[in-house]
Scaffold this active site. Structure first.
Site, short mmCIF file in Angstrom:
data_model
loop_
_atom_site.label_atom_id
_atom_site.label_comp_id
_atom_site.label_asym_id
_atom_site.label_seq_id
_atom_site.Cartn_x
_atom_site.Cartn_y
_atom_site.Cartn_z
CB SER A 158 -0.89 0.02 1.25
OG SER A 158 -1.46 1.31 1.40
CE1 TYR A 163 -4.16 -2.31 4.95
CE2 TYR A 163 -3.20 -0.17 4.43
CZ TYR A 163 -3.81 -1.34 4.02
OH TYR A 163 -4.08 -1.54 2.69
P1 NAP Z 1 -11.80 -5.33 -0.14
O1 NAP Z 1 -12.63 -4.69 -1.19
O2 NAP Z 1 -12.17 -5.17 1.29
O3 NAP Z 1 -11.67 -6.90 -0.47
C1 NAP Z 1 -10.87 -7.69 0.35
C2 NAP Z 1 -10.78 -9.09 -0.19
O4 NAP Z 1 -9.90 -9.82 0.68
C3 NAP Z 1 -12.10 -9.81 -0.22
O5 NAP Z 1 -12.18 -10.61 -1.37
C4 NAP Z 1 -12.05 -10.67 1.02
O6 NAP Z 1 -12.73 -11.92 0.91
C5 NAP Z 1 -10.57 -10.98 1.11
N1 NAP Z 1 -10.16 -11.39 2.45
C6 NAP Z 1 -10.24 -10.68 3.60
N2 NAP Z 1 -9.77 -11.41 4.62
C7 NAP Z 1 -9.38 -12.60 4.10
C8 NAP Z 1 -8.82 -13.77 4.66
N3 NAP Z 1 -8.56 -13.88 5.96
N4 NAP Z 1 -8.55 -14.80 3.83
C9 NAP Z 1 -8.82 -14.72 2.50
N5 NAP Z 1 -9.36 -13.64 1.94
C10 NAP Z 1 -9.63 -12.59 2.73
O7 NAP Z 1 -10.28 -4.82 -0.24
P2 NAP Z 1 -9.47 -4.17 -1.48
O8 NAP Z 1 -9.55 -2.71 -1.37
O9 NAP Z 1 -9.86 -4.84 -2.75
O10 NAP Z 1 -7.98 -4.58 -1.05
C11 NAP Z 1 -7.25 -5.59 -1.70
C12 NAP Z 1 -5.79 -5.45 -1.31
O11 NAP Z 1 -5.30 -4.18 -1.74
C13 NAP Z 1 -5.53 -5.50 0.20
O12 NAP Z 1 -4.33 -6.19 0.46
C14 NAP Z 1 -5.37 -4.04 0.59
O13 NAP Z 1 -4.61 -3.87 1.74
C15 NAP Z 1 -4.69 -3.50 -0.65
N6 NAP Z 1 -4.84 -2.05 -0.81
C16 NAP Z 1 -6.06 -1.48 -0.98
C17 NAP Z 1 -6.17 -0.10 -1.11
C18 NAP Z 1 -7.49 0.60 -1.29
O14 NAP Z 1 -7.52 1.83 -1.19
N7 NAP Z 1 -8.59 -0.10 -1.54
C19 NAP Z 1 -5.01 0.69 -1.08
C20 NAP Z 1 -3.79 0.06 -0.90
C21 NAP Z 1 -3.70 -1.30 -0.78
P3 NAP Z 1 -14.23 -12.16 1.52
O15 NAP Z 1 -15.10 -11.11 0.90
O16 NAP Z 1 -14.54 -13.53 1.08
O17 NAP Z 1 -14.07 -12.00 3.00
#
Ligand code: NAP
Length: 246
Positions: free
Chosen positions: A141, A154
């Site tokens: 991130s 985080y």
């Molecule tokens: P999101 O919309 O909340 O989706 C999270 C995903 O991770 C969901 O598919 C969820 O599955 C899965 N997940 C959560 N806990 C899990 C576990 N214990 N085992 C397996 N799967 C799990 O998040 P996102 O924004 O797409 O984020 C994806 C990645 O990008 C993360 O690593 C996050 O830190 C990173 N990121 C995001 C942002 C942002 O602004 N969105 C910025 C920087 C980095 P279920 O729905 O089945 O629980």
């Protein structure tokens, strides 16, 4: 478009958000995709069905990445179905924000368990199993760099993921396997949007010189580059995909 016939990509946390966009994009590029999820079974099944309907190949695999045995079973399932894994996209993650002085044990422990330990468990399986010529792509991130208040636990998990990325890239010597991280900035998904007042979302939207939030597809583009032939010479790097925010 790059085509990746016969290559298998396992995407963790692919039921929603960035992971869903990555799975969709890799499938469009010809990868067979393993769609991992923790709880969102219906969303994962719908995503896999959409990939199949578009002529691709996909399998759903439930596993909580913070459970090392479940991670092993997920790789076993991928291997049994498709013969092996070529690409791991280590995307599953959670984000819980609070000043450190106000953070309870669960806030700290859950992020370390899922983001950091989960990523190490999946990277470890990938190190053992990913086939020659493969790719390991971790989601960090841009908070590693921005270091805003409220993000201590985080950001610490993501800094740990970046450290492991650099180390694992060296440990893969001789196998033609690259290890990189993609570090998104604010991206319009549940993880970013949920629980934030609109004023904070507006402020973070304007922070990048490109003056918009990232879209899941922006991040999927960067991952697809690293996973495909054009990314072959990129190794041990962190690619910030954030519109220039840091
Ligand atoms: P999101 O919309 O909340 O989706 C999270 C995903 O991770 C969901 O598919 C969820 O599955 C899965 N997940 C959560 N806990 C899990 C576990 N214990 N085992 C397996 N799967 C799990 O998040 P996102 O924004 O797409 O984020 C994806 C990645 O990008 C993360 O690593 C996050 O830190 C990173 N990121 C995001 C942002 C942002 O602004 N969105 C910025 C920087 C980095 P279920 O729905 O089945 O629980």
């Amino acid at each position: 478009m790059n085509t990746q016939e016969d290559k298998v990509a396992l995407v963790t946390g692919a039921s929603r958000g960035i992971g869903a966009a990555i799975a969709t994009r890799l499938a469009a590029n010809g990868f067979t995709v393993v769609v991992n999820y923790a709880g969102s079974e219906k969303e994962a099944a719908a995503l896999a069905a959409g990939i199949e309907a578009a002529g691709g190949r996909a399998l759903t695999a439930q596993a909580d990445v913070s459970d090392p045995q479940a991670v092993r079973r997920m790789f076993d399932a991928a291997q049994a179905a498709f013969g092996g894994v070529d690409v791991l996209v280590n995307n599953a993650g959670i984000m819980k924000l609070a000043p450190l002085g106000e953070s309870d044990d669960a806030l700290i422990d859950s992020q370390i368990a899922i983001n950091l330990k989960g990523s190490l468990y999946t990277m470890r399986e990938a190190a053992r199993r990913v086939r020659e010529g493969g790719r390991i792509i971790n989601l960090s991130s841009s908070v590693v760099g921005l270091y805003q208040p409220g993000y201590a636990a985080y950001a610490a998990t993501k800094a740990g993921i970046e450290a492991a990325t650099h180390v694992l890239a060296k440990e893969m010597r001789g196998r033609n396997i690259t290890v990189n991280a993609v570090a998104p900035g604010p991206t319009a998904t549940d993880l970013f949007l949920n629980g934030k007042p609109q004023s904070v979302i507006d402020q973070l939207t304007r922070l990048a010189p490109l003056e918009r939030l990232g879209r899941p597809e922006d991040i999927a583009n960067a991952v697809a580059f690293l996973a495909g032939p054009d990314g072959a010479w990129i190794n041990g790097q962190v690619l910030r995909a954030n519109g220039g925010i840091v």
